[in-house]
Design a protein around this motif. Sequence first.
Motif, mmCIF file in Angstrom:
data_model
loop_
_atom_site.group_PDB
_atom_site.id
_atom_site.type_symbol
_atom_site.label_atom_id
_atom_site.label_comp_id
_atom_site.label_asym_id
_atom_site.label_seq_id
_atom_site.Cartn_x
_atom_site.Cartn_y
_atom_site.Cartn_z
ATOM 1 N N GLN A 159 0.834 -1.207 0.000
ATOM 2 C CA GLN A 159 0.000 0.000 0.000
ATOM 3 C C GLN A 159 0.865 1.252 0.000
ATOM 4 O O GLN A 159 0.577 2.203 -0.720
ATOM 5 C CB GLN A 159 -0.927 -0.001 1.207
ATOM 6 N N LYS A 160 1.924 1.230 0.796
ATOM 7 C CA LYS A 160 2.833 2.383 0.874
ATOM 8 C C LYS A 160 3.429 2.704 -0.495
ATOM 9 O O LYS A 160 3.631 3.869 -0.834
ATOM 10 C CB LYS A 160 3.959 2.099 1.875
ATOM 11 N N GLU A 161 3.693 1.683 -1.293
ATOM 12 C CA GLU A 161 4.280 1.868 -2.620
ATOM 13 C C GLU A 161 3.232 2.061 -3.709
ATOM 14 O O GLU A 161 3.565 2.154 -4.893
ATOM 15 C CB GLU A 161 5.178 0.678 -2.967
ATOM 16 N N GLY A 162 1.946 2.105 -3.326
ATOM 17 C CA GLY A 162 0.886 2.364 -4.286
ATOM 18 C C GLY A 162 0.507 1.163 -5.144
ATOM 19 O O GLY A 162 -0.060 1.329 -6.225
ATOM 20 N N VAL A 163 0.813 -0.046 -4.670
ATOM 21 C CA VAL A 163 0.484 -1.257 -5.415
ATOM 22 C C VAL A 163 -0.953 -1.659 -5.092
ATOM 23 O O VAL A 163 -1.329 -1.778 -3.929
ATOM 24 C CB VAL A 163 1.439 -2.416 -5.045
#
Length: 68
Positions: free
Chosen positions: A3-7
Amino acid sequence: MLQKEGVTYKFAGENLAGNETGVKAVNAWMNSPAHKDNILDEDYEYTGICVVDSEVYGKVYVQLFMGV
């Protein structure tokens, strides 16, 4: 991390193993019902693999599984 990496994903799982060799790490996973289930789960569409050096284990092997 995903989530932090926008996946974007529907579900995810991971396997971790500290071991001397890749063969030993995979054997350990395949002898563990929970880890083996991750490897054989047909719902996972993507797998990422990473290997890093470890002073304690020799290497740390990581598998990340995702269903989108």
